[in-house]
Scaffold this active site. Structure first.
Site: not given
Length: 337
Positions: A140, A220
């Protein structure tokens, strides 16, 4: 019409199964796992064909009244390609079986580049994956790095990039099992693994990353300082980012001040699980000072690789030879606008 299997029906696997089910140029033949709890029971409710990954799992599934179609070996013989969404390092063990049966396969970013010898990001190196037997869709964080830096590179702006990653501690549904509380844990090594991982897709990228694990689970967050090839304007940088359909420019001054508010917006948009397939980059935070660029964005660790993997399926099977056409088709099917 190519036949596809999903091995591992967890955080990524369930999303992959649903995304494959939305395509009209290949189809989901079945999903395979070792679990017999609520997760695989939801797959039954969606009327997916269920296969057992091991003989032990088959016994447990039968006890739980999971309607089985067969074993993993039987599933692999019915398909042209496997998307392996199993936990880190398990896919590396499965590869021997895939090779013996002669089925193409895609693994996730938790595996090493050497597992397949090719790492994939749709906007960067789609063409190099066409008709390969295997690829690895990068993680990711690495996917987000490649999307943003590739956009700058294509615009002739990128000299080098230095990024700091604030990494979620664990997946949301596992927060009762572990993670960290009341602390932050820096990764010891600089660069952190994401920079070299991005270079496995594009060796020419001059990028260094550092990372800190933080006590939250939603996403994140990245902060980037980029040296540009020339003095430029904020408008030129934004125009470069807008050329990527998988970068979504958002505004801090519209109430999108945190990862939870961004998540809420995507839930309100009707995305399944509130998934954000795009990089959510703050337009009004972005700053250009001479030949330096500063920006920040949020990454949905559970969703960003889903469109990439759909495109990787088309590349490996040779269904679509043009990256832009595959990306557009995937975007349309997943509601990326």
């Amino acid at each position: 019409m190519k036949n596809i299997a999903v091995i591992g029906y967890g955080v990524i696997g369930k999303r992959m199964a649903d995304a494959i089910n939305k395509q009209d140029d290949f189809k989901l033949v079945g999903v395979c796992d070792v679990i017999s709890d609520w997760r695989i029971q939801n797959a039954v409710r969606k009327e997916y064909n269920i296969y057992a990954a091991t003989p032990e799992a088959e016994k447990e599934m039968k006890i739980a009244n999971i309607p089985l179609k067969g074993s993993i070996q039987e599933l692999l013989k019915k398909v042209d390609l496997v998307v392996d969404c199993t936990p880190k390092n398990i896919a590396a063990q499965n590869i021997k079986m895939y090779k013996e049966i002669g089925v193409k396969f895609i693994v996730q970013g938790g595996e090493k580049h050497e597992t397949t010898g090719h790492s994939f990001s749709a906007e960067n190196n789609y063409k190099s994956a066409i008709n390969l037997n295997a690829t690895r869709v990068v993680s990711c964080n690495t996917t987000s790095i490649l999307r943003t830096l590739t956009a700058l590179k294509k615009a002739g702006l990128l000299e080098y990039a230095r990024g700091t990653l604030l990494r979620r501690a664990t997946d949301p549904w596992e927060s009762h099992l572990g993670g960290i509380m009341n602390t932050m844990v820096p990764e010891r090594d600089i660069p952190s693994h994401q920079g070299p991982d991005a270079q496995s897709v594009d060796p020419d990228l001059n990028v260094i990353t550092s990372a800190v694990k933080v006590p939250e689970t939603l996403s994140h967050m990245h902060y980037w300082n980029v040296k540009l090839k020339k003095q430029t304007t904020k408008e030129e940088v934004l125009e470069a980012f807008k050329k990527s359909s998988r970068i979504k420019l958002i505004h801090y001054d519209q109430g999108l001040v945190s990862n939870n508010t961004i998540k809420e917006m995507f839930l309100d948009m009707g995305r399944p699980w509130g998934d954000m397939y795009e990089v959510a980059l703050w337009e009004d935070m972005l700053k250009v000072v001479g030949d330096e660029l500063f920006y920040a964005y949020v990454v949905d660790n559970q969703a960003i690789v889903i469109p990439e993997t759909i495109d990787a399926i088309r590349a490996l099977t040779g269904i679509e030879m043009d990256a832009d056409k595959s990306i557009a088709k995937t975007n349309e099917s997943l509601g990326i606008h």
